[in-house]
Design a protein around this motif. Structure first.
Motif, mmCIF file in Angstrom:
data_model
loop_
_atom_site.group_PDB
_atom_site.id
_atom_site.type_symbol
_atom_site.label_atom_id
_atom_site.label_comp_id
_atom_site.label_asym_id
_atom_site.label_seq_id
_atom_site.Cartn_x
_atom_site.Cartn_y
_atom_site.Cartn_z
ATOM 1 N N HIS A 280 0.825 -1.219 0.000
ATOM 2 C CA HIS A 280 0.000 0.000 0.000
ATOM 3 C C HIS A 280 0.853 1.260 0.000
ATOM 4 N N ARG B 77 -0.234 7.345 -1.099
ATOM 5 C CA ARG B 77 -1.688 7.269 -0.969
ATOM 6 C C ARG B 77 -2.335 8.635 -1.125
ATOM 7 N N ARG C 66 -5.566 7.442 -5.756
ATOM 8 C CA ARG C 66 -6.688 6.841 -5.038
ATOM 9 C C ARG C 66 -7.000 5.479 -5.630
ATOM 10 N N GLU D 15 -10.946 2.187 -0.769
ATOM 11 C CA GLU D 15 -10.268 1.060 -1.399
ATOM 12 C C GLU D 15 -11.271 0.000 -1.875
#
Length: 466
Positions: free
Chosen positions: A71, A77, A81, A110
């Motif tokens: 991740h 992040r 997206r 997510e």
């Protein structure tokens, strides 16, 4: 192994694999919780939780037992997206149970990205149902709402992606009618020359050159509660009219009904959720074509509201059809009025394809929209309805100019033009969207895209006092 739909979550069951979503900052602590065999395997693969990295962990017989997705860092992040969705098609086609350390909003983002990553479109045939990874209903996620959001986005994408030969005003009407029928809404349609008799002259003027009759779609749903009216630009193809677009600019004009597609998607979200509102959707559906009956540069048209407009560019047709629809909407004094349109290239120059500018005088509404935009990862930015530019849309020969010369502040002057057709005191917001993803990104394949609908869906209940 296939799910009922790539846009829904799967039930847990025999054969479900573990799917770990691990950020760089949590990687070492996560690794300590794993068995020695997993730690050894992860070390051998070189997996370090970098964004998009995937490690497939086998059982002793070589079968898949789990997958681990990187991740990335907090900066990764922040920059993009739907990162989990970006890995969906790279995973083996199995059913997975998500293990994560995400906050609720991040989990919703997510999971929605995962659903949207199942999207595909093929012109002329139903989209093939891909044999791709499935996600078991995630703990802590509002899966019913996520599936509603995904289904509405898919509906919008399909409408925008359909070539104009297969989606003109009549076919857009059919799609809206099918949606109305599905949710028990009422819909009326005003066609062709009847637009003149019903005092919708600008919609008629823009669409009269095409052999595909112009029309106004008027859908209503709900009997009680605040009045919410959505207006969407439904120019199913835009040649530019007599101010003909060059070929390179005409290539994507099947998406010029993206405003209509987006408000229909938002309407689907609202009806599927069952909001206690009186919902109205107005879509002027036209094709801006070239023929002997086309409107001409220099023509002066009279709108439903009585304001006269000098047509200085027939390629600035979207604001004309919206003007009549907005004037009609205001006659019922809605509690909130939303306008969505693929209106100006100037908006793309200012903010690029990802960010949709919006305009409103209601500061409270704007603050709620910006907060919802961040929460829903649906990028918006407020632009000014700057009064100093009002003279730019006042040509002298008529009340308004549909295409001010000079090319400066094009998105703002278009919004100021539309505002002239909205009754003072109406809670109004206009969105100048792009409606298209120019290159693939996580959860967003190249092609049609909804913009602003999810942010509105999150902000409007508070705005309307629901």
């Amino acid at each position: 192994m296939t799910a009922a739909s790539p846009y829904s979550f799967a039930p847990d069951g025999h054969g479900t694999k573990e799917l770990h979503l691990v950020a760089v900052e949590n990687f070492e602590s996560w690794l300590e919780t794993q068995s020695r065999r997993v730690r050894t395997w992860i070390g051998a693969t070189g997996f370090a939780a970098k964004l998009g990295d995937i490690a497939l962990v086998p059982d002793p017989d070589g079968g898949l037992v789990s997958a681990v997705i990187g991740h990335g860092t907090a900066r990764d992040r922040q920059r993009d997206r739907f990162l989990l969705g970006g890995c969906r098609r790279a995973l083996p086609a199995a059913r997975y149970k998500l293990h994560h350390a995400l906050a609720p909003d991040a989990l919703a983002e997510e999971c929605l990205g995962w659903l949207l990553a199942g999207y595909s479109f093929r012109a002329g045939a139903p989209s093939p149902r891909p044999d791709i990874a499935e996600l078991v209903v995630p703990d802590g996620a509002d899966t019913a709402q996520l599936q509603i959001l995904a289904a509405a986005e898919v509906f919008t994408r399909d409408l925008i992606n359909t070539p104009a030969a297969a989606l003109g005003p009549e076919e857009l009407e059919s799609a809206a009618m099918a949606l109305a029928t599905r949710f028990g809404a009422d819909m009326s349609v005003t066609y062709g020359d009847d637009l003149l008799y019903q005092n919708l002259p600008l919609i008629h003027a823009v669409g009269r050159a095409s052999d595909r009759a112009p029309r106004l779609l008027d859908m209503r749903w709900g009997q009680t509660g605040p009045k919410l009216t959505l207006v969407g630009k439904g120019v199913c193809f835009d040649t530019g009219g007599l101010n003909l677009k060059p070929g390179a600019s005409m290539g994507l004009m099947k998406k010029d009904m993206g405003g209509a597609a987006t408000v229909l998607g938002l309407a689907q979200m609202i009806m599927a959720t069952g909001w206690p509102v009186q919902l109205r959707v107005l879509i002027p559906a036209v094709e801006n074509a070239v023929s002997g009956s086309a409107m001409r540069p220099g023509d002066v048209l009279t709108s439903r509201k009585g304001l006269t407009i000098e047509v200085n560019n027939t390629d600035a047709e979207g604001r004309l059809v919206l003007a009549d629809a907005l004037a009609l909407a205001c006659e019922e004094q809605p509690d909130a009025l939303i306008c969505m349109a693929t209106l100006t290239g100037a908006a793309r120059v200012a903010l690029g394809p990802d960010i949709a500018p919006f305009y409103t005088h209601d500061d409270g509404f704007a603050q709620r929209l910006m907060a919802a935009s961040a929460r829903m990862r649906d990028p918006l930015w407020q632009m000014p309805l700057y009064p100093g530019y009002q003279t730019m849309i006042e040509p002298g020969i008529a009340d308004l100019d549909n295409a001010p010369s000079g090319g400066m502040a094009g998105s703002i002057t278009a919004a100021l033009f539309l505002e002239r057709f909205v009754t003072d005191g109406t809670r109004f917001a206009h969105f100048d969207i792009y409606g298209y993803q120019p290159k693939p990104a996580p959860g967003r394949p190249k092609g049609g895209a909804a913009q602003g609908a999810r942010a509105l869906f999150a902000a409007l209940p508070d705005v309307l006092g629901l």
